[in-house]
Design a protein around this motif. Structure first.
Motif, mmCIF file in Angstrom:
data_model
loop_
_atom_site.group_PDB
_atom_site.id
_atom_site.type_symbol
_atom_site.label_atom_id
_atom_site.label_comp_id
_atom_site.label_asym_id
_atom_site.label_seq_id
_atom_site.Cartn_x
_atom_site.Cartn_y
_atom_site.Cartn_z
ATOM 1 N N VAL A 250 61.943 7.770 0.525
ATOM 2 C CA VAL A 250 62.737 7.145 1.842
ATOM 3 C C VAL A 250 62.437 8.035 3.145
ATOM 4 O O VAL A 250 62.135 10.110 2.663
ATOM 5 N N GLN A 251 61.947 7.425 4.099
ATOM 6 C CA GLN A 251 61.143 9.159 5.671
ATOM 7 C C GLN A 251 61.714 8.271 6.153
ATOM 8 O O GLN A 251 61.747 7.059 6.445
ATOM 9 N N ASP A 252 62.668 9.480 6.961
ATOM 10 C CA ASP A 252 62.927 8.760 8.223
ATOM 11 C C ASP A 252 64.317 7.092 9.046
ATOM 12 O O ASP A 252 63.773 6.671 8.813
ATOM 13 N N GLY A 253 64.628 7.090 6.963
ATOM 14 C CA GLY A 253 65.839 6.464 6.393
ATOM 15 C C GLY A 253 64.766 5.209 6.935
ATOM 16 O O GLY A 253 65.179 3.568 6.027
ATOM 17 N N VAL A 254 63.454 4.723 5.976
ATOM 18 C CA VAL A 254 63.049 3.654 6.036
ATOM 19 C C VAL A 254 62.426 4.036 4.233
ATOM 20 O O VAL A 254 62.077 5.010 4.169
ATOM 21 N N ILE A 255 61.861 2.899 4.355
ATOM 22 C CA ILE A 255 61.891 2.840 2.857
ATOM 23 C C ILE A 255 60.348 2.700 2.166
ATOM 24 O O ILE A 255 59.818 1.568 2.563
ATOM 25 N N ARG A 256 59.382 3.639 1.956
ATOM 26 C CA ARG A 256 58.187 3.723 1.858
ATOM 27 C C ARG A 256 57.176 3.129 0.414
ATOM 28 O O ARG A 256 56.403 2.440 0.375
ATOM 29 N N GLU A 257 58.580 3.477 -0.643
ATOM 30 C CA GLU A 257 58.619 2.305 -1.988
ATOM 31 C C GLU A 257 59.452 2.601 -2.731
ATOM 32 O O GLU A 257 60.651 3.143 -2.800
ATOM 33 N N VAL A 258 59.417 1.618 -3.625
ATOM 34 C CA VAL A 258 61.027 1.203 -4.507
ATOM 35 C C VAL A 258 60.410 0.891 -5.519
ATOM 36 O O VAL A 258 59.757 -0.291 -5.954
ATOM 37 N N ARG A 259 61.255 1.792 -6.391
ATOM 38 C CA ARG A 259 61.066 0.680 -8.398
ATOM 39 C C ARG A 259 62.179 0.529 -8.487
ATOM 40 O O ARG A 259 62.680 1.217 -8.673
ATOM 41 N N LEU A 312 78.126 -7.511 -12.061
ATOM 42 C CA LEU A 312 77.876 -6.240 -12.238
ATOM 43 C C LEU A 312 76.221 -5.663 -11.626
ATOM 44 O O LEU A 312 76.289 -4.045 -11.256
ATOM 45 N N MET A 313 74.809 -6.065 -11.688
ATOM 46 C CA MET A 313 73.864 -5.190 -10.694
ATOM 47 C C MET A 313 73.279 -5.501 -9.911
ATOM 48 O O MET A 313 73.094 -4.649 -9.492
ATOM 49 N N ARG A 314 74.178 -6.290 -8.856
ATOM 50 C CA ARG A 314 73.765 -6.375 -7.973
ATOM 51 C C ARG A 314 75.175 -4.713 -7.179
ATOM 52 O O ARG A 314 74.446 -3.437 -6.447
ATOM 53 N N ASN A 315 76.229 -3.975 -7.995
ATOM 54 C CA ASN A 315 77.249 -2.798 -6.930
ATOM 55 C C ASN A 315 75.566 -1.980 -8.116
ATOM 56 O O ASN A 315 76.106 -0.464 -7.402
ATOM 57 N N LEU A 316 75.424 -2.524 -8.980
ATOM 58 C CA LEU A 316 74.801 -0.945 -10.109
ATOM 59 C C LEU A 316 73.449 -0.815 -8.736
ATOM 60 O O LEU A 316 73.055 0.603 -8.774
ATOM 61 N N VAL A 317 72.579 -1.528 -8.376
ATOM 62 C CA VAL A 317 71.760 -1.759 -8.000
ATOM 63 C C VAL A 317 72.265 -0.706 -5.802
ATOM 64 O O VAL A 317 71.832 0.103 -5.814
ATOM 65 N N VAL A 318 73.102 -1.024 -5.493
ATOM 66 C CA VAL A 318 73.398 -0.763 -4.272
ATOM 67 C C VAL A 318 73.878 0.946 -4.562
ATOM 68 O O VAL A 318 73.584 1.649 -3.809
ATOM 69 N N ALA A 319 74.487 0.702 -5.416
ATOM 70 C CA ALA A 319 75.540 2.393 -5.491
ATOM 71 C C ALA A 319 73.938 3.043 -6.051
ATOM 72 O O ALA A 319 74.514 4.596 -5.390
ATOM 73 N N THR A 320 73.159 3.188 -6.770
ATOM 74 C CA THR A 320 72.191 3.415 -7.172
ATOM 75 C C THR A 320 71.021 4.542 -6.600
ATOM 76 O O THR A 320 71.184 4.851 -5.489
ATOM 77 N N LEU A 321 70.685 3.273 -5.518
ATOM 78 C CA LEU A 321 69.972 3.484 -4.447
ATOM 79 C C LEU A 321 70.541 4.069 -3.170
ATOM 80 O O LEU A 321 69.493 4.786 -2.434
ATOM 81 N N THR A 322 71.604 3.827 -3.164
ATOM 82 C CA THR A 322 72.112 4.927 -2.509
ATOM 83 C C THR A 322 72.159 5.787 -2.780
ATOM 84 O O THR A 322 72.435 7.121 -1.619
ATOM 85 N N GLU A 323 72.445 6.160 -3.949
ATOM 86 C CA GLU A 323 72.733 7.717 -4.214
ATOM 87 C C GLU A 323 70.997 8.232 -3.867
ATOM 88 O O GLU A 323 71.437 9.959 -3.614
ATOM 89 N N LEU A 324 70.564 7.735 -4.411
ATOM 90 C CA LEU A 324 68.787 8.579 -4.208
ATOM 91 C C LEU A 324 68.905 8.585 -2.803
ATOM 92 O O LEU A 324 68.150 9.269 -2.647
ATOM 93 N N THR A 325 69.418 7.497 -1.862
ATOM 94 C CA THR A 325 68.899 7.803 -0.167
ATOM 95 C C THR A 325 70.010 9.066 0.274
ATOM 96 O O THR A 325 69.077 9.952 1.094
ATOM 97 N N GLU A 326 70.546 9.371 -0.807
ATOM 98 C CA GLU A 326 71.425 10.689 0.249
ATOM 99 C C GLU A 326 70.520 12.244 -0.659
ATOM 100 O O GLU A 326 71.403 12.993 0.278
ATOM 101 N N GLU A 327 69.946 11.868 -2.070
ATOM 102 C CA GLU A 327 69.407 13.106 -2.008
ATOM 103 C C GLU A 327 68.362 13.177 -2.016
ATOM 104 O O GLU A 327 68.079 13.981 -1.451
ATOM 105 N N ALA A 328 67.230 12.322 -0.907
ATOM 106 C CA ALA A 328 66.282 12.347 -0.511
ATOM 107 C C ALA A 328 66.449 13.259 1.043
ATOM 108 O O ALA A 328 65.720 12.979 1.618
ATOM 109 N N ALA A 329 67.918 12.672 1.588
ATOM 110 C CA ALA A 329 68.562 13.482 2.572
ATOM 111 C C ALA A 329 68.412 14.503 2.967
ATOM 112 O O ALA A 329 68.604 15.229 3.774
ATOM 113 N N ARG A 330 69.222 15.354 1.344
ATOM 114 C CA ARG A 330 69.137 16.970 1.152
ATOM 115 C C ARG A 330 68.136 17.505 1.529
ATOM 116 O O ARG A 330 67.129 17.671 1.078
#
Length: 330
Positions: A250-259, A312-330
């Motif tokens: 993520v850069q400047d709030g925009v997803i450049r690549e995701v797996r 379950l999978m929907r919630n797992l995607v949202v929670a995990t990607l949110t976590e990664l986004t927050e980590e990228a912003a640190r």
């Protein structure tokens, strides 16, 4: 248990030749799946070819910046490797989530890929199973199927692939190398496992007589910020009821690549390419993550008792990607 022969080999060509000469033989790595199935009477090989002494137990950097993992590397050594932990942390996390320490010390990377897609009906010889006896039926469809597939299944089989490691490998475009009597070959992991269709007993695209020699992970800078999340019904060693390997740039709030790759929802590790497509170039927000998950899960076909996996999978995607986004912003 049926009586069987045992041979130990020390070179790849000798192992392949021995299997070619003994059609009833099977390669033996750690044996954590094969031996259990032999005890249950599901697998009945006449000869076990022990491959643990083959020179395939190293993890090495490739010239282009990726990693090559030998087929006889143990799961414990894979999870502890400093370069795996640094470059592909989700892979190390997946291996650690996959089994107890005792099993990880025995299990091999090649064997992990070849563990059988299975459910309780597969291991119960008193019940029919199309994977065990083609054409006999799939009692899970109308029976116990709470942890069965919601993606890519068929009326012939709804069992899910049990590997945690395979989910992370699918997310990172791993390539499986093998050797046959006719020479070497390669298969992308996303093509390694066959669709269920009407032949669920055929699980991989490996040629007959092939020996897995290793796995190559191509360079993937996005993988440095990655997570593996596993949901299971108890905290101790157990198969997943849903899992996710995710990596995000993520850069400047925009997803450049995701797996993204899902586990415990299909007969093989499920690369979530539709979700990746929806997210690429868009905002890194909970709303976008949910929309991407919904796009991927639109193809879900649930049975009466496993529809909870969609949520379950929907919630797992949202929670995990949110976590990664927050980590990228640190």
């Amino acid at each position: 248990m049926k009586e069987f022969g045992y041979r130990r080999v020390s070179d790849v060509s000798g192992a392949v030749a021995l299997l070619g000469a003994e059609p009833d033989a099977r390669f033996l790595g750690g044996g954590t799946n094969l031996v259990d199935l032999m005890k249950a009477g599901v697998e009945r090989p006449g000869l076990l070819i022990d491959v643990r002494e083959l020179p395939l137990d190293r993890i090495e950097a490739t010239d282009d910046g990726g990693l090559r993992i030998g087929a006889t590397v143990t799961n414990s050594d894979l999870a502890a490797d400093p370069e795996v932990r640094r470059r592909y942390p989700a892979l190390a996390q997946a291996v650690l989530a996959g089994a107890s320490g005792q099993l990880r010390n025995m299990a091999t990377v090649g064997g992990n890929l070849l563990q059988r897609t299975r459910c309780g009906y597969f291991t119960d010889l008193t019940k029919p199973c199309n994977k065990r006896v083609p054409g006999s039926g799939c009692p899970a469809i109308k029976g116990e199927h709470r942890n069965h597939a919601i993606l890519g299944a068929s009326e012939h089989c709804a069992a899910v692939h049990p590997s945690d490691m395979g989910v992370a490998l699918a997310a990172f475009d791993a390539v499986v190398s093998y050797e046959t009597a006719h020479g070497p070959g390669e298969l992308p992991l996303t093509e390694f496992y066959l669709p269920v269709g009407d032949t669920p007993h055929l699980e991989t695209a490996l040629p007959p007589g092939a020996l897995i020699t290793g796995i190559t992970l191509p360079p993937a800078p996005v993988a440095a910020l990655s997570r593996y999340r596993k949901v299971r019904e108890r905290a101790s060693y157990a198969f997943a009821i849903g899992s996710l390997a995710a990596a995000l740039d993520v850069q400047d709030g925009v997803i450049r690549e995701v797996r993204l790759a899902f586990g415990a929802v299909a007969s093989r590790p499920w690369r979530a390419r539709e979700a990746e497509r929806v997210l690429a170039g868009g905002p890194a927000s909970a709303e976008a993550f949910a929309a991407a998950a919904d796009a991927e899960l639109a193809a879900a076909r649930v049975l009466p008792h496993n529809g909870f996996k969609v949520t379950l999978m929907r919630n797992l995607v949202v929670a995990t990607l949110t976590e990664l986004t927050e980590e990228a912003a640190r």
